[in-house]
Design a protein around this motif. Sequence first.
Motif, PDB file in Angstrom:
ATOM      1  N   PRO A   1      -8.433  -9.168  -1.156  1.00 55.03           N
ATOM      2  CA  PRO A   1      -8.854  -7.775  -1.245  1.00 55.03           C
ATOM      3  C   PRO A   1      -9.983  -7.511  -0.247  1.00 55.03           C
ATOM      4  CG  PRO A   1      -9.640  -9.025  -3.143  1.00 55.03           C
ATOM      5  CD  PRO A   1      -8.733  -9.928  -2.375  1.00 55.03           C
ATOM      6  N   PRO A   2     -10.127  -6.262   0.203  1.00 53.35           N
ATOM      7  CA  PRO A   2     -11.088  -5.950   1.276  1.00 53.35           C
ATOM      8  C   PRO A   2     -12.522  -5.859   0.753  1.00 53.35           C
ATOM      9  CG  PRO A   2      -9.957  -3.967   0.595  1.00 53.35           C
ATOM     10  CD  PRO A   2      -9.334  -5.090  -0.197  1.00 53.35           C
TER      11      PRO A   2
ATOM     12  N   ILE B   1     -10.485   3.420   0.390  1.00 50.84           N
ATOM     13  CA  ILE B   1     -11.792   2.979  -0.109  1.00 50.84           C
ATOM     14  C   ILE B   1     -12.792   4.135  -0.027  1.00 50.84           C
ATOM     15  CG2 ILE B   1     -13.776   1.502   0.404  1.00 50.84           C
ATOM     16  CD1 ILE B   1     -11.787  -0.699   1.172  1.00 50.84           C
TER      17      ILE B   1
ATOM     18  N   SER C   1      -6.445   0.088   1.721  1.00 56.90           N
ATOM     19  CA  SER C   1      -6.888   0.498   3.056  1.00 56.90           C
ATOM     20  C   SER C   1      -8.319   1.024   3.020  1.00 56.90           C
ATOM     21  CB  SER C   1      -5.970   1.601   3.601  1.00 56.90           C
ATOM     22  OG  SER C   1      -6.157   2.808   2.868  1.00 56.90           O
ATOM     23  N   GLU C   2      -8.982   0.985   4.170  1.00 57.27           N
ATOM     24  CA  GLU C   2     -10.354   1.495   4.222  1.00 57.27           C
ATOM     25  C   GLU C   2     -10.388   2.997   3.987  1.00 57.27           C
ATOM     26  OE1 GLU C   2     -14.525   1.074   6.693  1.00 57.27           O
ATOM     27  OE2 GLU C   2     -12.696   0.179   7.500  1.00 57.27           O
TER      28      GLU C   2
ATOM     29  N   ASP D   1       0.855  -1.187   0.000  1.00 60.79           N
ATOM     30  CA  ASP D   1       0.000   0.000   0.000  1.00 60.79           C
ATOM     31  C   ASP D   1       0.891   1.237   0.000  1.00 60.79           C
ATOM     32  OD1 ASP D   1      -1.866   1.966   0.285  1.00 60.79           O
ATOM     33  OD2 ASP D   1      -2.588   1.330   2.261  1.00 60.79           O
TER      34      ASP D   1
ATOM     35  N   GLU E   1      -5.443  -5.824  -3.334  1.00 59.51           N
ATOM     36  CA  GLU E   1      -5.358  -6.725  -2.185  1.00 59.51           C
ATOM     37  C   GLU E   1      -4.945  -5.994  -0.903  1.00 59.51           C
ATOM     38  OE1 GLU E   1      -5.094  -9.574  -5.657  1.00 59.51           O
ATOM     39  OE2 GLU E   1      -4.514  -7.515  -5.223  1.00 59.51           O
ATOM     40  N   HIS E   2      -4.100  -4.954  -1.024  1.00 64.08           N
ATOM     41  CA  HIS E   2      -3.583  -4.238   0.150  1.00 64.08           C
ATOM     42  C   HIS E   2      -4.266  -2.879   0.336  1.00 64.08           C
ATOM     43  CE1 HIS E   2      -0.135  -6.983   0.993  1.00 64.08           C
ATOM     44  NE2 HIS E   2      -0.358  -7.299  -0.271  1.00 64.08           N
TER      45      HIS E   2
ATOM     46  N   GLU F   1     -15.462  -6.803   1.964  1.00 62.45           N
ATOM     47  CA  GLU F   1     -16.504  -6.310   2.870  1.00 62.45           C
ATOM     48  C   GLU F   1     -16.451  -4.794   3.006  1.00 62.45           C
ATOM     49  OE1 GLU F   1     -19.166  -7.435   4.229  1.00 62.45           O
ATOM     50  OE2 GLU F   1     -18.885  -9.447   3.459  1.00 62.45           O
ATOM     51  N   ALA F   2     -15.260  -4.238   3.069  1.00 68.07           N
ATOM     52  CA  ALA F   2     -15.139  -2.786   3.193  1.00 68.07           C
ATOM     53  C   ALA F   2     -15.593  -2.092   1.913  1.00 68.07           C
ATOM     54  CB  ALA F   2     -13.698  -2.404   3.522  1.00 68.07           C
TER      55      ALA F   2
ATOM     56  N   LYS G   1      -3.388 -12.750   0.540  1.00 67.74           N
ATOM     57  CA  LYS G   1      -3.955 -11.510   1.034  1.00 67.74           C
ATOM     58  C   LYS G   1      -5.195 -11.168   0.217  1.00 67.74           C
ATOM     59  CE  LYS G   1      -4.029  -7.415   3.135  1.00 67.74           C
ATOM     60  NZ  LYS G   1      -4.390  -7.272   4.561  1.00 67.74           N
TER      61      LYS G   1
END
Length: 441
Positions: A334-335, A308, A304-305, A282, A301-302, A337-338, A332
């Motif tokens: 990706p986020p 986002i 941050s919220e 990131d 994948e890295h 849910e966020a 890792k």
Amino acid sequence: MNESENFKEQMLYESTMTSFDQLIINANIATFSAHYGFDIYENSDTDNIPYGQLENAAIGIKDGKIAWIGTQEQIATHLPHYQENQITDADGKWLTPGLIDCHTHIVYGGNRSNEFEARLQGASYQDIAAQGGGIVATVSATRAASIETLFAQSEKRLVALMKEGVTSIEIKSGYGLDLDTERKMLTVARQLGEKYDIHVSTTYLAAHALPPEYKSNIQDRADDYIEQVCEWLPILHAEGLVDAVDGFCENIAFSSDQIRRVFEVARSLDLPVKLHSEQLSDIGGSALVAEYKGLSSDHLEHLSEEDIKKMAASNTVAVILPGAFYTLRDTKLPPIEALRKHSVPMAISTDCNPGTSPLTSLLLTMNMGCTLFYLTPEEVLAGSTVYAAQALGLPNKGKIEVGCDADLALWDIARPADLAYQMGLNPIQGIMIQGQWRETI
């Protein structure tokens, strides 16, 4: 309304209903249109209808556009006005927007199966790049290939994708890393679109890797190379070869400050931007692309919220690429849910490339998105249609509604989820591009 006005309205209705170029009848339709209840992130007060689906429906097509959508009952009395070759009876099969592969590198020379073997023996992506493999290996092969050879190799990959319902595609440069080869790649991308009469969005990705001639034992000259990248962009844009601008913002590629210089040139040319970001680390790539109100940020994948939230504010699409995750045996995730939490639209794509995602099946990509990233079948199909269109800045593609391009795919499936569920079985029955069925691909 008086009798005369009622008669005129009826005549207008009759004229409309008997003037379509093509009809598709007896279809179940996954529209992915908010007009029909598609609302995957539940942003409206109305009830979400999965896939924006319509059952026992019909479509009228005029001048390459969707001109009417209604029920089978509404069109039935008008069918005698049409020739047999103007009517497609879907017989209860499913119709979706034509699939869109919104992140590909299908134009390249050579082969990197040796790296696949090396990774199986324990070598990392970074190890391979440090030893002269990776992107730079493909650069050598692509520079050496003639334009005819490059076209012939790339054509096979495009045809494979079209055979699975792809009607629009993005193709990046980035394996040239010099002006002549970047031009050659983008020219081949344009030629593929012309031969197959398919929409090709071309993306300038010269900021992909540092070419060998800019490396030395003393100091890499990344800033000098970025200066060249910035000088080539207006030249290729003036030649009509560039629709968007991309870069690789990563700890093994270019910094956010270096990519910013490229984005500034893109902005001066009124070209949209996108970015390979947060695949390995990131370093703020998604924040940068959001600052420029970019079309998409890809890999992630890295991510941050905090970034986002910036993507949500700029309406930047998150392009998820499970093929690279799978091939690299990444762990890792990706986020997801966020991204859902902040209603960031998620597209999904093959990332077809010779090193990290040698994948020419968007259907398998959808299955990977569900299996590896826990996306739903509705999310991956939306990510291959309406959100993939958004990631390319194509508002008239990726959904079935009046006024949109008649780019469609007909499938012999029981329900839309089958497209993500099945592996290896291609249920395609036909594709339509700009209102014309393709007899053979």
